[in-house]
Scaffold this motif. Structure first.
Motif, mmCIF file in Angstrom:
data_model
loop_
_atom_site.group_PDB
_atom_site.id
_atom_site.type_symbol
_atom_site.label_atom_id
_atom_site.label_comp_id
_atom_site.label_asym_id
_atom_site.label_seq_id
_atom_site.Cartn_x
_atom_site.Cartn_y
_atom_site.Cartn_z
ATOM 1 N N GLN A 133 0.802 -1.227 0.000
ATOM 2 C CA GLN A 133 0.000 0.000 0.000
ATOM 3 C C GLN A 133 0.835 1.277 0.000
ATOM 4 N N ASN A 134 2.157 1.131 -0.062
ATOM 5 C CA ASN A 134 3.044 2.282 -0.241
ATOM 6 C C ASN A 134 3.556 2.370 -1.671
ATOM 7 N N GLY A 135 3.056 1.478 -2.540
ATOM 8 C CA GLY A 135 3.464 1.491 -3.937
ATOM 9 C C GLY A 135 4.770 0.768 -4.209
ATOM 10 N N LYS A 136 5.243 -0.030 -3.232
ATOM 11 C CA LYS A 136 6.485 -0.780 -3.453
ATOM 12 C C LYS A 136 6.162 -2.057 -4.215
ATOM 13 N N VAL A 137 6.749 -2.157 -5.418
ATOM 14 C CA VAL A 137 6.541 -3.303 -6.292
ATOM 15 C C VAL A 137 7.711 -4.255 -6.108
ATOM 16 N N LYS A 138 7.406 -5.546 -5.927
ATOM 17 C CA LYS A 138 8.435 -6.580 -5.829
ATOM 18 C C LYS A 138 8.292 -7.516 -7.027
ATOM 19 N N ALA A 139 9.400 -7.705 -7.756
ATOM 20 C CA ALA A 139 9.405 -8.605 -8.907
ATOM 21 C C ALA A 139 9.588 -10.033 -8.388
ATOM 22 N N LEU A 140 8.570 -10.881 -8.573
ATOM 23 C CA LEU A 140 8.552 -12.228 -8.009
ATOM 24 C C LEU A 140 9.048 -13.297 -8.974
ATOM 25 N N LYS A 141 8.652 -13.181 -10.227
ATOM 26 C CA LYS A 141 9.046 -14.177 -11.226
ATOM 27 C C LYS A 141 8.906 -13.556 -12.611
ATOM 28 N N ALA A 142 9.551 -14.191 -13.584
ATOM 29 C CA ALA A 142 9.495 -13.671 -14.951
ATOM 30 C C ALA A 142 8.051 -13.677 -15.452
ATOM 31 N N GLY A 143 7.678 -12.627 -16.159
ATOM 32 C CA GLY A 143 6.332 -12.517 -16.706
ATOM 33 C C GLY A 143 5.885 -11.066 -16.746
ATOM 34 N N LYS A 144 4.574 -10.864 -16.899
ATOM 35 C CA LYS A 144 3.989 -9.518 -16.945
ATOM 36 C C LYS A 144 2.881 -9.409 -15.916
ATOM 37 N N ALA A 145 2.682 -8.206 -15.441
ATOM 38 C CA ALA A 145 1.586 -7.916 -14.517
ATOM 39 C C ALA A 145 1.199 -6.454 -14.691
ATOM 40 N N THR A 146 -0.039 -6.137 -14.353
ATOM 41 C CA THR A 146 -0.512 -4.752 -14.396
ATOM 42 C C THR A 146 -0.782 -4.295 -12.974
ATOM 43 N N ASN A 201 -16.443 11.703 -4.637
ATOM 44 C CA ASN A 201 -16.561 11.891 -6.075
ATOM 45 C C ASN A 201 -17.934 11.405 -6.552
ATOM 46 N N LEU A 202 -18.854 12.331 -6.660
ATOM 47 C CA LEU A 202 -20.220 12.001 -7.045
ATOM 48 C C LEU A 202 -20.456 12.173 -8.539
ATOM 49 N N THR A 203 -19.449 12.645 -9.249
ATOM 50 C CA THR A 203 -19.608 12.916 -10.677
ATOM 51 C C THR A 203 -19.251 11.712 -11.538
ATOM 52 N N GLY A 204 -18.740 10.666 -10.956
ATOM 53 C CA GLY A 204 -18.354 9.482 -11.721
ATOM 54 C C GLY A 204 -17.362 8.666 -10.929
ATOM 55 N N PRO A 205 -16.836 7.628 -11.552
ATOM 56 C CA PRO A 205 -15.894 6.781 -10.824
ATOM 57 C C PRO A 205 -14.617 7.543 -10.469
ATOM 58 N N ALA A 206 -14.029 7.176 -9.359
ATOM 59 C CA ALA A 206 -12.778 7.797 -8.931
ATOM 60 C C ALA A 206 -11.673 7.426 -9.929
ATOM 61 N N PRO A 207 -10.720 8.310 -10.133
ATOM 62 C CA PRO A 207 -9.662 8.053 -11.108
ATOM 63 C C PRO A 207 -8.825 6.809 -10.796
ATOM 64 N N VAL A 208 -8.334 6.186 -11.867
ATOM 65 C CA VAL A 208 -7.502 4.985 -11.801
ATOM 66 C C VAL A 208 -6.334 5.183 -12.754
ATOM 67 N N SER A 209 -5.160 4.659 -12.385
ATOM 68 C CA SER A 209 -4.004 4.690 -13.268
ATOM 69 C C SER A 209 -3.330 3.319 -13.212
ATOM 70 N N THR A 210 -2.749 2.869 -14.326
ATOM 71 C CA THR A 210 -2.129 1.546 -14.366
ATOM 72 C C THR A 210 -0.724 1.615 -14.954
ATOM 73 N N CYS A 211 0.062 0.592 -14.636
ATOM 74 C CA CYS A 211 1.412 0.439 -15.171
ATOM 75 C C CYS A 211 1.630 -1.035 -15.477
ATOM 76 N N VAL A 212 2.056 -1.338 -16.700
ATOM 77 C CA VAL A 212 2.375 -2.711 -17.082
ATOM 78 C C VAL A 212 3.835 -2.968 -16.710
ATOM 79 N N VAL A 213 4.045 -3.982 -15.869
ATOM 80 C CA VAL A 213 5.389 -4.321 -15.408
ATOM 81 C C VAL A 213 5.821 -5.617 -16.080
#
Length: 185
Positions: A91-104, A114-126
């Protein structure tokens, strides 16, 4: 001069109280009212420092992000791995690489106002790669041992230094044994 919120607005669930309320001032037989609009500043921007990231098995990386506007009421975020199992994220944004492959990896705003729509989301392909040895060297290239005795060889040096941490075991073999038997233990 009025300083403070009405008691019914003092609880933590202000999202349900957004909108207009009236303040009334009374002095003897005279009254005056004012309408106050209670609003929240919603998170409208949420972006990760990178949309793609390459890591090696065993590495850790703390993802950076921007959330805005600066005066948003709720800036809490939630991290998770949306697809794949090559990484984990805390939950601090620390990513650990566990094995070869891809993850989002996904970052979500927890802006409950936020009553105007869904709360913002951002993604990163690792993409996680496996480190492989580039070279193997031995301390000495020639040894002499008397028949019937044993010789303990020092471990070979694998480069890069951390490559053998990731499932690359060094295997010994006999290229030319002469007339004697060679056993490895």
């Amino acid at each position: 001069y009025y300083n403070g919120w009405p008691a019914e607005y003092a609880n933590a669930d202000l999202a349900a109280k957004l909108g207009d309320f009236k303040l009334t001032a009374t002095a003897g037989e005279f009254t005056a009212t004012a309408t106050v609009k209670l609003f929240a500043v919603n998170v409208t921007e949420l972006s990760l420092g990178a949309e793609e990231l390459v890591m090696y098995v065993g590495e850790e990386y703390v993802m950076q992000y921007v959330i805005g506007p600066e005066d948003a009421n709720i800036k809490d975020v939630k991290w998770d791995v949306m697809t794949g199992d090559a990484v984990s994220v805390d939950q601090n944004g620390k990513v650990k690489a566990l094995k070869a492959g891809k993850a989002t990896v996904r970052l979500q705003s927890m802006d409950s106002f936020n009553l105007t729509g869904p709360a913002p989301v951002s993604t990163c392909v690792v993409t996680v790669l496996q480190k492989t040895p580039e070279a193997v060297t031995v301390e000495k290239t020639a040894y002499t041992v008397k028949l019937g005795e044993s010789l303990q060889l020092p471990a070979p040096v694998v480069t890069p230094e951390d490559a053998n941490m990731y499932n690359h075991e060094v295997e010994w073999s006999v290229v030319s044994a002469g007339t004697g038997d060679v056993n490895f233990t």
